[in-house]
Motif scaffolding. Structure first.
Motif, PDB file in Angstrom:
ATOM      1  N   GLU A  89       0.828  -1.199   0.000  1.00 34.46           N
ATOM      2  CA  GLU A  89       0.000   0.000   0.000  1.00 34.46           C
ATOM      3  C   GLU A  89       0.863   1.249   0.000  1.00 34.46           C
ATOM      4  O   GLU A  89       1.906   1.298   0.660  1.00 34.46           O
ATOM      5  CB  GLU A  89      -0.926   0.006   1.219  1.00 34.46           C
ATOM      6  CG  GLU A  89      -1.899  -1.161   1.209  1.00 34.46           C
ATOM      7  CD  GLU A  89      -2.808  -1.189   2.423  1.00 34.46           C
ATOM      8  OE1 GLU A  89      -3.911  -1.753   2.309  1.00 34.46           O
ATOM      9  OE2 GLU A  89      -2.423  -0.654   3.485  1.00 34.46           O
ATOM     10  N   TYR A  91       1.052   5.327   0.730  1.00 36.64           N
ATOM     11  CA  TYR A  91       0.427   6.387   1.522  1.00 36.64           C
ATOM     12  C   TYR A  91       1.100   7.729   1.234  1.00 36.64           C
ATOM     13  O   TYR A  91       2.284   7.796   0.918  1.00 36.64           O
ATOM     14  CB  TYR A  91       0.548   6.085   3.018  1.00 36.64           C
ATOM     15  CG  TYR A  91      -0.264   4.897   3.472  1.00 36.64           C
ATOM     16  CD1 TYR A  91      -1.567   5.061   3.943  1.00 36.64           C
ATOM     17  CD2 TYR A  91       0.263   3.610   3.414  1.00 36.64           C
ATOM     18  CE1 TYR A  91      -2.320   3.961   4.355  1.00 36.64           C
ATOM     19  CE2 TYR A  91      -0.477   2.514   3.819  1.00 36.64           C
ATOM     20  CZ  TYR A  91      -1.763   2.693   4.293  1.00 36.64           C
ATOM     21  OH  TYR A  91      -2.512   1.611   4.691  1.00 36.64           O
ATOM     22  N   THR A  92       0.314   8.785   1.373  1.00 38.62           N
ATOM     23  CA  THR A  92       0.864  10.131   1.264  1.00 38.62           C
ATOM     24  C   THR A  92       1.471  10.545   2.605  1.00 38.62           C
ATOM     25  O   THR A  92       1.333   9.834   3.608  1.00 38.62           O
ATOM     26  CB  THR A  92      -0.237  11.136   0.886  1.00 38.62           C
ATOM     27  OG1 THR A  92      -1.257  11.105   1.903  1.00 38.62           O
ATOM     28  CG2 THR A  92      -0.851  10.788  -0.455  1.00 38.62           C
ATOM     29  N   SER A  95      -0.870  10.593   5.436  1.00 37.08           N
ATOM     30  CA  SER A  95      -1.438   9.283   5.807  1.00 37.08           C
ATOM     31  C   SER A  95      -2.708   8.902   5.057  1.00 37.08           C
ATOM     32  O   SER A  95      -3.573   8.205   5.583  1.00 37.08           O
ATOM     33  CB  SER A  95      -1.726   9.230   7.317  1.00 37.08           C
ATOM     34  OG  SER A  95      -0.550   9.465   8.052  1.00 37.08           O
ATOM     35  N   LEU A  97      -4.270   6.722   2.027  1.00 35.94           N
ATOM     36  CA  LEU A  97      -3.972   5.604   1.134  1.00 35.94           C
ATOM     37  C   LEU A  97      -4.329   6.002  -0.292  1.00 35.94           C
ATOM     38  O   LEU A  97      -5.482   6.337  -0.575  1.00 35.94           O
ATOM     39  CB  LEU A  97      -4.772   4.374   1.554  1.00 35.94           C
ATOM     40  CG  LEU A  97      -4.672   3.143   0.647  1.00 35.94           C
ATOM     41  CD1 LEU A  97      -3.265   2.571   0.664  1.00 35.94           C
ATOM     42  CD2 LEU A  97      -5.671   2.076   1.090  1.00 35.94           C
ATOM     43  N   LYS A 341       4.222  -1.448   3.430  1.00 33.84           N
ATOM     44  CA  LYS A 341       3.620  -0.131   3.607  1.00 33.84           C
ATOM     45  C   LYS A 341       4.633   0.904   3.109  1.00 33.84           C
ATOM     46  O   LYS A 341       5.747   0.978   3.627  1.00 33.84           O
ATOM     47  CB  LYS A 341       3.289   0.141   5.066  1.00 33.84           C
ATOM     48  CG  LYS A 341       2.408  -0.911   5.725  1.00 33.84           C
ATOM     49  CD  LYS A 341       0.994  -0.881   5.209  1.00 33.84           C
ATOM     50  CE  LYS A 341       0.128  -1.868   5.991  1.00 33.84           C
ATOM     51  NZ  LYS A 341      -1.233  -1.957   5.433  1.00 33.84           N
ATOM     52  N   TYR A 343       5.478   4.818   2.423  1.00 35.49           N
ATOM     53  CA  TYR A 343       5.098   6.181   2.804  1.00 35.49           C
ATOM     54  C   TYR A 343       5.877   7.173   1.934  1.00 35.49           C
ATOM     55  O   TYR A 343       7.103   7.110   1.855  1.00 35.49           O
ATOM     56  CB  TYR A 343       5.385   6.412   4.281  1.00 35.49           C
ATOM     57  CG  TYR A 343       4.612   5.475   5.177  1.00 35.49           C
ATOM     58  CD1 TYR A 343       3.318   5.782   5.582  1.00 35.49           C
ATOM     59  CD2 TYR A 343       5.170   4.256   5.582  1.00 35.49           C
ATOM     60  CE1 TYR A 343       2.598   4.912   6.388  1.00 35.49           C
ATOM     61  CE2 TYR A 343       4.449   3.379   6.380  1.00 35.49           C
ATOM     62  CZ  TYR A 343       3.169   3.709   6.785  1.00 35.49           C
ATOM     63  OH  TYR A 343       2.454   2.834   7.568  1.00 35.49           O
ATOM     64  N   SER A 348      -1.863  14.691  -0.090  1.00 31.24           N
ATOM     65  CA  SER A 348      -3.064  14.264  -0.818  1.00 31.24           C
ATOM     66  C   SER A 348      -3.884  15.453  -1.321  1.00 31.24           C
ATOM     67  O   SER A 348      -4.383  15.443  -2.454  1.00 31.24           O
ATOM     68  CB  SER A 348      -3.928  13.366   0.061  1.00 31.24           C
ATOM     69  OG  SER A 348      -4.414  14.066   1.193  1.00 31.24           O
TER      70      SER A 348
END
Length: 807
Positions: A89, A91-92, A95, A97, A341, A343, A348
């Motif tokens: 996943e 993420y920005t 946080s 997604l 994960k 980051y 966003s």
């Protein structure tokens, strides 16, 4: 050979002896008379022996499966560490997604993050006695045996418990021929018992609802909730949970998008089961069954969502990175199955603002472009544009690689078929040939936009095009001619070389014989006079930019550009000053970041941290220093910044002031390449550098005039719209309201000069005619005559008449 014959003969004799002995003891049992003569006690004895033999066979079969004779079976310890395939996943920084990399779309959630109605619906429908058995429901097995097998009643339900179904989900069945069904069933029974021994009932339900297929490529209750209702597993309402659980009976047959009526019928069956086992009252059941099907379908794909172009760029990098990272077991990480994960530095909201700004401008610009060309094709006078587009296409290259002839490929390209077609008003289905499709897409202008912080190098927004599903070429990374956006690098080199900003350079058109008689032209075709560097940059004067580059030294200009991050070959010719070199938007924005941060080289950064599914940190670049080496002096950048501010206040970028009403300090430069093929604008505020590019896929697809095709009209509005959106959002207003540090007093005089000096007036020489010469000579003689007479009179007056004069 004789030895073999002797052994074979001995074996035959032994086998024949054994057969005769067996027939002597049991031969009578092969006759019908023997079986007729058996009494009740005899039959019981035969039945007992049969059951014992069957039990022995079953036990041996069980042992064979248990010890892996028919294939590996995981141990309890391995089941305790079981990890199903999970997507990675992205993420920005705030946080959110924004994307997943997966083979199976799956997101694991804990038991307490699954709504109670979903648990109740599952148990009521799939395994009503789940809390009463220990992995195998023998009552259900008996029901299946008698009702389903003997009485052929298909409505009696299945015999597999949720624990057995979990085993099937995690360890798919194997094809073993006629033994497939018994072996696979036995495997599932053994694994179900092991699951029950090491997991609680809640943990089994959690595992099951995270692994069960829910239709298409969707796995697990969380992904299904997001796909069909745009919600999370813990927020599912009863009727929504019932519909998703109903899918388990047939993910295609009861798919709510494909077969809504069947989905409602199956949902109502699940609701009835919930009422049957006390999870709903009859009144609740009746009320819920009357509700219509309300979907909020969210068909996630790699072409949808935020930052699609950025995610694809990141995917290419992460695949290479993951292949080099080893897990404890020694295997490399898999980006698509190991649940990483990732980051990133993207924001966003800024990303959304950037996408909205780009799409708003490009939609309006496309309308103008279509009006500009009307029914005429932009490539009408250049048919090779269409041919080149065809040969660039993936379809053509695949057919060519397969060995098809040009005639066969032409036939394929001219055969109509149904296809999804991009339009700004929305995708439509049309019947077009691939050639018609090429003509359609060639008319579209495309764009790229990127924003990053000049000190940290953090990329906050990345938009590579107008629609990733139809235009997958990333124009943040594509290389195009940079035009006048290159000029600040020329002037930076001149300042570094000690050339004063108030030095004046002639605005004369020159011819360079050593470069094929190349001669730079100004956009307005106006020449004469002289410009200071401030004036020449403000009004983007080409002739002066070339003169500045020559005085600074073309090799030095090339070196500064490379030092600032512009890669690739830069031609060491005077035309370089006008931006004839190719570079990417990413490189140019990084170069401007150095102009904004005091001259420090910047490497754009977009990856902060990567963890595994347990949260262990695999990569951490959070505290990495974004600055590279000091390429330009503070004095150079301090002087160049007000020059670039003047471009915005008085020059080609003034539209940001009067149209977009942006009042913060802005420094920047527009750029337009030859024949208006590429439009650029790169600018920076105190905290953010951003750049936009606009152009056609083929450089020959363009506007025919500078007013419409120039960077001030095509690219600058994207930048202005983006910062307008930031200005309206209180959270991001600092990016659109900052002020630059004032110019140090000792440098103020360096720019205190007129931007332009007009040419000095020159008296024109005209030859005199013969008459003019005659009168001019005669006039001099008369003048001399009267001058002598006047002198004589004055002399006489001085001798005898002086007293009268005193009266």
């Amino acid at each position: 050979m004789p030895l073999f014959n002797s052994y074979f003969g001995a074996f035959s004799v032994w086998l024949n002896t054994r057969r005769q002995r067996w027939l002597a003891r049991h031969g009578q049992k092969l006759t019908l008379h023997y079986w007729k003569s058996l009494d009740r006690r005899g039959w019981l004895r035969v039945l007992g022996k049969g059951l014992a033999a069957g039990g022995m066979v079953f036990f041996l079969f069980y042992l064979a499966v248990y010890f892996g004779l028919f294939g590996w079976l995981p141990t309890k310890r391995q089941l305790k560490e079981v990890q199903n395939s999970m997507p990675s996943e992205v993420y920005t920084a705030d946080s959110v997604l924004i994307g997943r990399y997966f083979i199976q779309d799956r997101t694991n959630v804990a038991y307490d993050q699954i709504s109670e109605p979903a648990i109740q619906a599952l148990v009521a429908t799939e395994d009503a006695r789940f809390y009463d058995h220990s992995g195998v429901d023998y009552r259900s097995v008996a029901r299946v045996f008698f009702k389903s097998l003997l009485l052929q009643n298909e409505s009696s339900g299945g015999g597999s418990t949720l624990s057995q179904q979990l085993a099937k989900n995690l360890f798919p069945r194997k094809d073993l021929g006629f033994l497939s069904m018994p072996v696979n069933k036995m495997r599932e029974v053994i694994l179900a018992k092991r699951f029950e021994a090491i997991y609680s009932k809640e943990e089994i339900l959690e595992l099951y609802l995270n692994t069960v297929p829910m239709g298409g490529n969707v796995y697990g209750i969380e992904s299904a909730a997001r796909r069909f209702f745009s919600t999370s597993a813990d927020s599912l309402r009863t009727e929504e949970a019932a519909m998703l659980i109903g899918l388990l009976k047939g993910t295609t047959y009861y798919h709510p998008k494909l077969n809504p009526q069947r989905a409602v019928q199956r949902r109502n069956v699940v609701l009835a089961q919930m009422a049957k086992y006390g999870y709903l009252t009859p009144a609740q059941k009746d009320s819920l069954q009357k509700l219509p099907l309300k979907l909020d379908y969210n068909p996630y794909s790699h072409h949808s969502g935020l930052a699609t172009y950025f995610r694809e760029h990141l995917r290419e990098e992460l695949k290479k990175w993951a292949a080099k990272q080893k897990k404890r077991e020694g295997d490399a990480y898999n980006l698509y199955t190991d649940g990483l994960k990732i980051y990133t530095t993207l924001d966003s909201k800024m990303q959304r603002y950037a996408e909205q700004a780009l799409k708003q401008r490009m939609y309006a610009l496309q309308v103008d472009f279509d009006k500009h060309w009307g029914k005429k094709s932009p490539w009408a006078s250049q048919p090779d544009v269409l041919k080149a587009a065809k040969e660039r296409s993936l379809r053509y290259r695949r057919h060519k690689a397969a060995g098809l002839s040009d005639k066969e490929i032409d036939e394929i390209f001219n055969t109509p078929r149904k296809m999804q077609v991009f339009r700004w008003s929305g995708e439509v289905t049309r019947t077009l040939s691939p050639m018609d499709s090429l003509r359609h897409y060639l008319r579209y202008l495309n764009a790229g936009f990127i924003a990053l912080e000049p000190n940290s190098g953090y990329v906050r927004a990345w938009v590579g095009g107008i629609n990733h599903n139809f235009f997958q070429y990333d124009h943040v990374r594509s290389r195009r001619q940079v035009g006048s956006t290159f000029k600040p690098l020329v002037y930076a080199t001149a300042l570094e070389k000690g050339i004063a900003p108030c030095s004046y350079f002639p605005n004369d058109r020159r011819v360079f014989p050593e470069y094929d008689n190349w001669s730079p032209r100004n956009a307005d075709d106006q020449y004469g006079g002289a410009y200071s560097m401030l004036g020449a940059l403000t009004y983007s004067v080409n002739t002066v930019a070339v003169n500045v580059a020559l005085q600074a030294g073309i090799p030095d200009v090339v070196k500064v550009a490379h030092d600032l991050g512009v890669t690739g070959e830069l031609p060491a010719t005077p035309s370089l000053a006008l931006g004839t070199a190719d570079a990417s938007l990413l490189e140019m924005v990084a170069a401007y970041a150095a102009l904004a941060n005091g001259g420090y080289q910047i490497t754009p950064r977009y990856l902060l941290r990567i963890t595994d599914r347990q949260g262990n940190v695999l990569l951490d670049q959070t505290n990495a220093n974004g600055h590279g080496r000091h390429v330009l002096s503070n004095q150079t950048t301090s002087l160049l910044r007000p020059m670039l501010e003047n471009v915005i206040n008085e020059g080609t970028g003034r539209r940001l002031r009067h149209q977009y009403r942006l009042t913060m300090d802005i420094a920047g430069k527009t750029g337009t390449t030859q024949s208006h093929a590429d439009g650029w604008f790169i600018g920076f505020t105190h905290d953010l550098v951003a750049g936009a590019w606009v152009g056609g896929e083929d450089r020959r697809i363009r506007f025919r005039d500078l007013e419409q095709g120039g960077g001030a009209n095509t690219a600058l509005p994207i930048w202005g719209n983006f910062f307008q959106r930031l200005q309206k959002d209180r959270e991001y207003r600092r990016y659109a309201s900052g002020r630059f540090a004032p110019l140090p007093p000792y440098l103020e005089g360096y720019l205190n000069c007129p931007p332009y000096q007009p040419p000095l007036p020159v008296e024109t020489f005209r030859p005199e005619s013969g008459i003019e010469r005659f009168f001019k000579r005669g006039g001099r003689k008369l003048k001399d005559l009267f001058k002598r007479k006047d002198k004589k009179e004055k002399k006489d007056k001085g001798k005898g008449r002086g007293r009268r004069g005193e009266d």
